[in-house]
Design a protein around this motif. Sequence first.
Motif, PDB file in Angstrom:
ATOM      1  N   GLY A 106      19.193   5.231 -54.295  1.00  0.00           N
ATOM      2  CA  GLY A 106      17.962   5.275 -55.084  1.00  0.00           C
ATOM      3  C   GLY A 106      17.322   6.643 -55.143  1.00  0.00           C
ATOM      4  N   LEU A 107      17.890   7.632 -54.463  1.00  0.00           N
ATOM      5  CA  LEU A 107      17.323   8.973 -54.474  1.00  0.00           C
ATOM      6  C   LEU A 107      17.778   9.752 -55.699  1.00  0.00           C
ATOM      7  CD1 LEU A 107      17.656  10.110 -50.749  1.00  0.00           C
ATOM      8  CD2 LEU A 107      15.845   8.778 -51.840  1.00  0.00           C
ATOM      9  N   ASN A 108      16.882  10.537 -56.242  1.00  0.00           N
ATOM     10  CA  ASN A 108      17.178  11.397 -57.391  1.00  0.00           C
ATOM     11  C   ASN A 108      16.057  12.427 -57.530  1.00  0.00           C
ATOM     12  OD1 ASN A 108      15.015  10.106 -59.033  1.00  0.00           O
ATOM     13  ND2 ASN A 108      16.397   8.330 -58.948  1.00  0.00           N
ATOM     14  N   SER A 109      16.113  13.224 -58.568  1.00  0.00           N
ATOM     15  CA  SER A 109      15.146  14.310 -58.725  1.00  0.00           C
ATOM     16  C   SER A 109      13.746  13.816 -59.055  1.00  0.00           C
ATOM     17  CB  SER A 109      15.613  15.272 -59.820  1.00  0.00           C
ATOM     18  OG  SER A 109      15.743  14.591 -61.058  1.00  0.00           O
ATOM     19  N   SER A 110      13.593  12.534 -59.416  1.00  0.00           N
ATOM     20  CA  SER A 110      12.259  12.007 -59.719  1.00  0.00           C
ATOM     21  C   SER A 110      11.542  11.479 -58.481  1.00  0.00           C
ATOM     22  CB  SER A 110      12.351  10.884 -60.763  1.00  0.00           C
ATOM     23  OG  SER A 110      12.943   9.720 -60.205  1.00  0.00           O
ATOM     24  N   ILE A 111      12.222  11.472 -57.342  1.00  0.00           N
ATOM     25  CA  ILE A 111      11.599  11.044 -56.088  1.00  0.00           C
ATOM     26  C   ILE A 111      10.802  12.213 -55.507  1.00  0.00           C
ATOM     27  CG2 ILE A 111      12.002  10.237 -53.733  1.00  0.00           C
ATOM     28  CD1 ILE A 111      12.551   8.120 -55.835  1.00  0.00           C
ATOM     29  N   GLY A 112       9.507  11.998 -55.332  1.00  0.00           N
ATOM     30  CA  GLY A 112       8.657  13.053 -54.800  1.00  0.00           C
ATOM     31  C   GLY A 112       8.288  12.867 -53.346  1.00  0.00           C
ATOM     32  N   LEU A 113       8.575  11.687 -52.789  1.00  0.00           N
ATOM     33  CA  LEU A 113       8.202  11.395 -51.406  1.00  0.00           C
ATOM     34  C   LEU A 113       9.253  10.497 -50.775  1.00  0.00           C
ATOM     35  CD1 LEU A 113       6.042  11.514 -49.111  1.00  0.00           C
ATOM     36  CD2 LEU A 113       5.008   9.469 -50.144  1.00  0.00           C
ATOM     37  N   VAL A 114       9.676  10.853 -49.574  1.00  0.00           N
ATOM     38  CA  VAL A 114      10.631  10.049 -48.813  1.00  0.00           C
ATOM     39  C   VAL A 114      10.082   9.884 -47.399  1.00  0.00           C
ATOM     40  CG1 VAL A 114      12.948   9.971 -47.778  1.00  0.00           C
ATOM     41  CG2 VAL A 114      12.650  10.817 -50.121  1.00  0.00           C
ATOM     42  N   SER A 115      10.169   8.660 -46.876  1.00  0.00           N
ATOM     43  CA  SER A 115       9.865   8.422 -45.462  1.00  0.00           C
ATOM     44  C   SER A 115      11.114   7.890 -44.784  1.00  0.00           C
ATOM     45  CB  SER A 115       8.712   7.422 -45.302  1.00  0.00           C
ATOM     46  OG  SER A 115       9.069   6.134 -45.800  1.00  0.00           O
ATOM     47  N   ILE A 116      11.237   8.194 -43.487  1.00  0.00           N
ATOM     48  CA  ILE A 116      12.392   7.690 -42.746  1.00  0.00           C
ATOM     49  C   ILE A 116      12.100   7.658 -41.253  1.00  0.00           C
ATOM     50  CG2 ILE A 116      13.429  10.012 -42.647  1.00  0.00           C
ATOM     51  CD1 ILE A 116      16.203   8.596 -42.706  1.00  0.00           C
ATOM     52  N   SER A 117      12.502   6.587 -40.604  1.00  0.00           N
ATOM     53  CA  SER A 117      12.600   6.521 -39.141  1.00  0.00           C
ATOM     54  C   SER A 117      14.045   6.164 -38.832  1.00  0.00           C
ATOM     55  CB  SER A 117      11.640   5.473 -38.567  1.00  0.00           C
ATOM     56  OG  SER A 117      11.974   4.165 -39.020  1.00  0.00           O
ATOM     57  N   ILE A 118      14.702   6.981 -38.039  1.00  0.00           N
ATOM     58  CA  ILE A 118      16.112   6.745 -37.738  1.00  0.00           C
ATOM     59  C   ILE A 118      16.477   7.473 -36.445  1.00  0.00           C
ATOM     60  CG2 ILE A 118      17.180   8.709 -38.928  1.00  0.00           C
ATOM     61  CD1 ILE A 118      18.334   5.022 -39.185  1.00  0.00           C
ATOM     62  N   GLY A 119      17.437   6.929 -35.730  1.00  0.00           N
ATOM     63  CA  GLY A 119      17.931   7.544 -34.508  1.00  0.00           C
ATOM     64  C   GLY A 119      17.911   6.611 -33.319  1.00  0.00           C
ATOM     65  N   GLY A 120      16.979   5.665 -33.289  1.00  0.00           N
ATOM     66  CA  GLY A 120      16.876   4.755 -32.162  1.00  0.00           C
ATOM     67  C   GLY A 120      18.116   3.900 -31.979  1.00  0.00           C
ATOM     68  N   ASN A 121      18.672   3.420 -33.067  1.00  0.00           N
ATOM     69  CA  ASN A 121      19.864   2.572 -32.952  1.00  0.00           C
ATOM     70  C   ASN A 121      21.104   3.388 -32.608  1.00  0.00           C
ATOM     71  OD1 ASN A 121      18.635   0.022 -33.528  1.00  0.00           O
ATOM     72  ND2 ASN A 121      18.485   0.641 -35.672  1.00  0.00           N
ATOM     73  N   ASP A 122      21.168   4.627 -33.077  1.00  0.00           N
ATOM     74  CA  ASP A 122      22.272   5.498 -32.684  1.00  0.00           C
ATOM     75  C   ASP A 122      22.285   5.666 -31.166  1.00  0.00           C
ATOM     76  OD1 ASP A 122      23.421   7.174 -35.316  1.00  0.00           O
ATOM     77  OD2 ASP A 122      21.368   6.447 -35.547  1.00  0.00           O
ATOM     78  N   ALA A 123      21.107   5.767 -30.580  1.00  0.00           N
ATOM     79  CA  ALA A 123      20.999   5.976 -29.134  1.00  0.00           C
ATOM     80  C   ALA A 123      21.144   4.686 -28.334  1.00  0.00           C
ATOM     81  CB  ALA A 123      19.660   6.637 -28.816  1.00  0.00           C
ATOM     82  N   GLY A 124      21.325   3.556 -29.004  1.00  0.00           N
ATOM     83  CA  GLY A 124      21.551   2.293 -28.305  1.00  0.00           C
ATOM     84  C   GLY A 124      20.295   1.615 -27.832  1.00  0.00           C
ATOM     85  N   PHE A 125      19.229   1.696 -28.638  1.00  0.00           N
ATOM     86  CA  PHE A 125      17.949   1.119 -28.256  1.00  0.00           C
ATOM     87  C   PHE A 125      18.063  -0.359 -27.877  1.00  0.00           C
ATOM     88  CE2 PHE A 125      14.283  -1.398 -29.806  1.00  0.00           C
ATOM     89  CZ  PHE A 125      13.299  -0.949 -28.929  1.00  0.00           C
TER      90      PHE A 125
END
Length: 274
Positions: A106-125
Amino acid sequence: MRPTRARSLRTTARTALATLSVLGLGTGLLAAAAPADASATGYAALGDSYSSGVGSGSYISSSGDCEQSTLAYPYLWQAANHPSSFDFAACSGATTSDVLSSQLSGLNSSIGLVSISIGGNDAGFASTMETCVLDGTSACLSAVSTAESFTNTQLAGKLDSVYAAIHADAPNAHVVVLGYPHLYQVPGDCLFGISDTSRNAINGAADDLDGVIANEAAKAGFAFADVRSAFNGHEICSDDSWLHSTTLPIDESYHPTSTGQADGYLPAFTADAG
Protein backbone atom coordinates in the motif's frame (compact mmCIF):
# COMPACT_ATOMS: atom_id res chain seq x y z
CA MET A 1 1.67 -14.44 11.82
CA ARG A 2 -0.61 -15.17 8.88
CA PRO A 3 -0.18 -12.21 6.54
CA THR A 4 -3.12 -10.91 4.55
CA ARG A 5 -1.32 -8.31 2.44
CA ALA A 6 0.06 -8.84 -1.05
CA ARG A 7 3.83 -9.13 -1.49
CA SER A 8 5.36 -5.89 -2.75
CA LEU A 9 7.09 -6.18 -6.11
CA ARG A 10 9.35 -3.17 -5.80
CA THR A 11 12.45 -5.09 -4.70
CA THR A 12 15.06 -3.44 -6.93
CA ALA A 13 14.95 -0.07 -5.20
CA ARG A 14 14.90 -1.75 -1.78
CA THR A 15 17.94 -3.85 -2.57
CA ALA A 16 19.87 -0.81 -3.74
CA LEU A 17 19.02 1.16 -0.62
CA ALA A 18 19.81 -1.75 1.67
CA THR A 19 23.17 -2.15 -0.09
CA LEU A 20 23.99 1.51 0.47
CA SER A 21 23.16 1.05 4.14
CA VAL A 22 25.42 -1.97 4.45
CA LEU A 23 28.25 -0.04 2.77
CA GLY A 24 27.95 2.54 5.51
CA LEU A 25 26.24 5.31 3.54
CA GLY A 26 23.12 4.91 5.66
CA THR A 27 19.52 5.75 4.84
CA GLY A 28 19.34 8.96 6.86
CA LEU A 29 20.87 11.07 4.10
CA LEU A 30 18.56 9.53 1.56
CA ALA A 31 15.53 10.25 3.69
CA ALA A 32 16.65 13.80 4.31
CA ALA A 33 17.17 14.37 0.60
CA ALA A 34 13.64 13.29 -0.36
CA PRO A 35 11.68 16.25 -1.72
CA ALA A 36 8.56 17.32 0.11
CA ASP A 37 5.35 16.65 -1.79
CA ALA A 38 2.26 18.51 -0.65
CA SER A 39 0.05 15.95 -2.38
CA ALA A 40 1.41 13.13 -0.20
CA THR A 41 -1.39 13.06 2.34
CA GLY A 42 -2.12 9.35 2.80
CA TYR A 43 -1.32 7.39 5.96
CA ALA A 44 -0.04 3.81 6.26
CA ALA A 45 0.13 1.94 9.57
CA LEU A 46 2.61 -0.93 9.56
CA GLY A 47 3.97 -3.24 12.20
CA ASP A 48 3.06 -5.82 14.80
CA SER A 49 0.33 -6.40 17.39
CA TYR A 50 1.19 -3.23 19.30
CA SER A 51 0.15 -1.30 16.18
CA SER A 52 -2.71 -3.56 15.07
CA GLY A 53 -4.29 -3.11 18.50
CA VAL A 54 -4.23 -6.59 20.01
CA GLY A 55 -5.54 -6.26 23.55
CA SER A 56 -7.81 -3.31 22.88
CA GLY A 57 -10.82 -5.23 21.54
CA SER A 58 -13.22 -4.01 18.85
CA TYR A 59 -11.45 -6.06 16.18
CA ILE A 60 -12.26 -5.55 12.53
CA SER A 61 -13.70 -8.85 11.35
CA SER A 62 -12.16 -8.61 7.90
CA SER A 63 -8.66 -8.35 9.43
CA GLY A 64 -8.79 -11.98 10.55
CA ASP A 65 -5.75 -13.20 12.46
CA CYS A 66 -4.08 -9.79 12.11
CA GLU A 67 -6.53 -8.61 14.79
CA GLN A 68 -6.70 -4.98 13.72
CA SER A 69 -8.73 -2.89 16.13
CA THR A 70 -10.77 0.27 15.73
CA LEU A 71 -9.33 1.22 19.14
CA ALA A 72 -5.70 0.95 18.03
CA TYR A 73 -3.73 4.18 17.81
CA PRO A 74 -3.51 4.15 13.96
CA TYR A 75 -7.27 3.84 13.60
CA LEU A 76 -7.91 6.50 16.24
CA TRP A 77 -5.46 8.87 14.55
CA GLN A 78 -6.98 8.48 11.10
CA ALA A 79 -10.50 8.93 12.47
CA ALA A 80 -9.47 12.24 14.03
CA ASN A 81 -7.27 13.53 11.18
CA HIS A 82 -8.94 12.22 8.00
CA PRO A 83 -5.93 11.42 5.79
CA SER A 84 -6.65 11.13 2.07
CA SER A 85 -6.09 7.36 2.34
CA PHE A 86 -5.54 4.89 5.18
CA ASP A 87 -3.69 1.60 4.70
CA PHE A 88 -3.96 -0.42 7.90
CA ALA A 89 -1.40 -3.18 7.34
CA ALA A 90 -0.18 -3.86 10.89
CA CYS A 91 -0.65 -7.48 11.87
CA SER A 92 -0.46 -9.53 15.04
CA GLY A 93 2.73 -11.55 15.25
CA ALA A 94 4.54 -9.64 12.54
CA THR A 95 8.34 -9.70 12.29
CA THR A 96 10.60 -7.55 10.15
CA SER A 97 10.48 -10.25 7.46
CA ASP A 98 6.67 -10.13 7.48
CA VAL A 99 6.68 -6.37 7.01
CA LEU A 100 8.94 -6.75 3.98
CA SER A 101 6.91 -9.56 2.43
CA SER A 102 3.35 -8.59 3.32
CA GLN A 103 2.84 -5.01 4.47
CA LEU A 104 4.36 -2.68 1.90
CA SER A 105 2.05 -3.03 -1.09
CA GLY A 106 0.00 0.00 0.00
CA LEU A 107 3.00 2.33 0.05
CA ASN A 108 3.55 4.80 -2.78
CA SER A 109 4.50 8.42 -3.41
CA SER A 110 1.09 9.66 -2.20
CA ILE A 111 1.73 8.37 1.33
CA GLY A 112 2.81 11.26 3.53
CA LEU A 113 2.86 9.51 6.90
CA VAL A 114 3.89 6.03 8.02
CA SER A 115 3.83 4.54 11.52
CA ILE A 116 5.46 1.29 12.55
CA SER A 117 6.25 -0.76 15.65
CA ILE A 118 8.42 -3.77 14.88
CA GLY A 119 11.24 -5.82 16.38
CA GLY A 120 9.67 -7.38 19.46
CA ASN A 121 8.70 -10.59 17.69
CA ASP A 122 12.09 -10.86 16.00
CA ALA A 123 13.62 -10.86 19.49
CA GLY A 124 11.25 -13.62 20.66
CA PHE A 125 8.96 -11.57 22.87
CA ALA A 126 6.15 -14.14 23.06
CA SER A 127 8.34 -17.16 23.79
CA THR A 128 10.35 -15.22 26.36
CA MET A 129 7.22 -14.22 28.24
CA GLU A 130 5.93 -17.81 28.11
CA THR A 131 9.18 -19.05 29.64
CA CYS A 132 9.12 -16.40 32.34
CA VAL A 133 5.56 -17.20 33.36
CA LEU A 134 5.82 -20.99 33.27
CA ASP A 135 9.40 -21.92 34.12
CA GLY A 136 10.66 -19.77 36.97
CA THR A 137 13.24 -17.05 37.50
CA SER A 138 16.38 -18.88 36.35
CA ALA A 139 14.80 -19.95 33.06
CA CYS A 140 13.34 -16.48 32.61
CA LEU A 141 16.71 -14.77 33.04
CA SER A 142 18.25 -17.15 30.52
CA ALA A 143 15.47 -16.48 27.99
CA VAL A 144 15.77 -12.72 28.49
CA SER A 145 19.54 -12.93 28.01
CA THR A 146 19.06 -14.79 24.73
CA ALA A 147 16.57 -12.16 23.55
CA GLU A 148 18.91 -9.32 24.51
CA SER A 149 21.79 -10.97 22.67
CA PHE A 150 19.71 -11.14 19.50
CA THR A 151 18.56 -7.54 19.95
CA ASN A 152 22.08 -6.23 20.38
CA THR A 153 23.75 -8.25 17.61
CA GLN A 154 21.21 -9.00 14.89
CA LEU A 155 18.16 -6.73 15.09
CA ALA A 156 19.79 -3.56 13.73
CA GLY A 157 20.40 -5.04 10.29
CA LYS A 158 16.85 -6.34 10.06
CA LEU A 159 15.44 -2.92 11.00
CA ASP A 160 17.72 -1.22 8.47
CA SER A 161 16.27 -3.39 5.69
CA VAL A 162 12.71 -2.50 6.70
CA TYR A 163 13.44 1.20 6.98
CA ALA A 164 15.20 1.27 3.59
CA ALA A 165 12.23 -0.49 2.00
CA ILE A 166 9.76 1.97 3.50
CA HIS A 167 11.76 4.89 2.14
CA ALA A 168 11.98 3.27 -1.30
CA ASP A 169 8.25 2.62 -1.52
CA ALA A 170 7.03 5.82 0.21
CA PRO A 171 9.74 8.39 -0.62
CA ASN A 172 7.64 11.38 0.49
CA ALA A 173 6.55 9.96 3.83
CA HIS A 174 7.36 11.19 7.30
CA VAL A 175 7.98 7.96 9.23
CA VAL A 176 7.32 7.56 12.94
CA VAL A 177 8.81 4.47 14.60
CA LEU A 178 7.16 3.61 17.91
CA GLY A 179 8.88 1.76 20.72
CA TYR A 180 7.68 -0.55 23.47
CA PRO A 181 6.81 0.23 27.11
CA HIS A 182 8.13 -1.33 30.28
CA LEU A 183 5.71 -4.13 31.15
CA TYR A 184 6.05 -4.03 34.93
CA GLN A 185 6.05 -1.60 37.80
CA VAL A 186 8.74 -2.85 40.20
CA PRO A 187 8.05 -3.09 43.05
CA GLY A 188 4.34 -3.22 42.42
CA ASP A 189 1.05 -4.44 43.79
CA CYS A 190 1.15 -7.92 42.22
CA LEU A 191 1.09 -10.54 44.97
CA PHE A 192 1.48 -13.48 42.61
CA GLY A 193 3.15 -14.23 39.30
CA ILE A 194 6.78 -13.93 38.27
CA SER A 195 9.46 -12.60 40.59
CA ASP A 196 10.59 -8.98 40.75
CA THR A 197 13.95 -10.19 39.48
CA SER A 198 12.27 -11.48 36.34
CA ARG A 199 10.19 -8.32 36.02
CA ASN A 200 13.27 -6.12 36.19
CA ALA A 201 15.00 -8.27 33.58
CA ILE A 202 12.03 -8.00 31.22
CA ASN A 203 11.98 -4.22 31.62
CA GLY A 204 15.70 -4.15 30.92
CA ALA A 205 15.13 -6.10 27.71
CA ALA A 206 12.57 -3.49 26.66
CA ASP A 207 15.21 -0.80 27.21
CA ASP A 208 17.67 -2.68 25.00
CA LEU A 209 15.03 -3.13 22.33
CA ASP A 210 14.02 0.53 22.37
CA GLY A 211 17.65 1.61 22.30
CA VAL A 212 18.41 -0.34 19.13
CA ILE A 213 15.16 0.74 17.48
CA ALA A 214 15.74 4.41 18.31
CA ASN A 215 19.30 4.30 17.01
CA GLU A 216 18.37 2.69 13.69
CA ALA A 217 15.38 5.01 13.25
CA ALA A 218 17.66 8.01 13.70
CA LYS A 219 20.11 6.63 11.15
CA ALA A 220 17.24 6.33 8.68
CA GLY A 221 16.10 9.89 9.31
CA PHE A 222 12.89 8.69 10.95
CA ALA A 223 11.25 9.96 14.16
CA PHE A 224 11.25 7.70 17.22
CA ALA A 225 8.26 7.88 19.57
CA ASP A 226 9.29 6.61 23.01
CA VAL A 227 6.21 5.42 24.93
CA ARG A 228 7.96 4.42 28.15
CA SER A 229 7.29 7.74 29.89
CA ALA A 230 3.62 7.65 28.85
CA PHE A 231 3.21 4.23 30.46
CA ASN A 232 5.12 5.19 33.60
CA GLY A 233 2.79 4.42 36.51
CA HIS A 234 0.51 2.39 34.24
CA GLU A 235 2.52 -0.82 33.94
CA ILE A 236 1.38 -4.26 35.09
CA CYS A 237 1.35 -4.36 38.92
CA SER A 238 0.44 -0.66 39.14
CA ASP A 239 -2.88 0.60 40.45
CA ASP A 240 -3.91 1.81 36.98
CA SER A 241 -2.46 -0.61 34.46
CA TRP A 242 -2.76 0.14 30.75
CA LEU A 243 -1.35 -3.29 29.92
CA HIS A 244 -2.85 -6.76 30.20
CA SER A 245 -1.13 -9.28 32.43
CA THR A 246 -1.76 -12.96 31.71
CA THR A 247 -5.32 -13.02 30.43
CA LEU A 248 -7.81 -14.73 28.17
CA PRO A 249 -7.74 -14.73 25.23
CA ILE A 250 -4.10 -15.56 25.78
CA ASP A 251 -2.86 -13.58 22.77
CA GLU A 252 -3.97 -10.34 24.47
CA SER A 253 -1.57 -10.94 27.35
CA TYR A 254 1.18 -8.31 27.74
CA HIS A 255 -0.42 -5.95 25.24
CA PRO A 256 -1.88 -2.46 25.74
CA THR A 257 -5.52 -2.14 26.70
CA SER A 258 -7.76 0.28 24.83
CA THR A 259 -6.68 2.93 27.35
CA GLY A 260 -3.04 2.12 26.66
CA GLN A 261 -3.67 2.69 22.97
CA ALA A 262 -5.66 5.90 23.45
CA ASP A 263 -3.68 7.49 26.29
CA GLY A 264 -0.26 5.94 25.74
CA TYR A 265 0.44 5.20 22.10
CA LEU A 266 -1.83 7.75 20.41
CA PRO A 267 -0.38 10.85 22.12
CA ALA A 268 3.18 9.63 21.52
CA PHE A 269 2.46 9.09 17.83
CA THR A 270 0.52 12.33 17.43
CA ALA A 271 3.38 14.35 18.92
CA ASP A 272 5.70 13.13 16.16
CA ALA A 273 3.21 12.80 13.31
CA GLY A 274 3.48 16.48 12.39
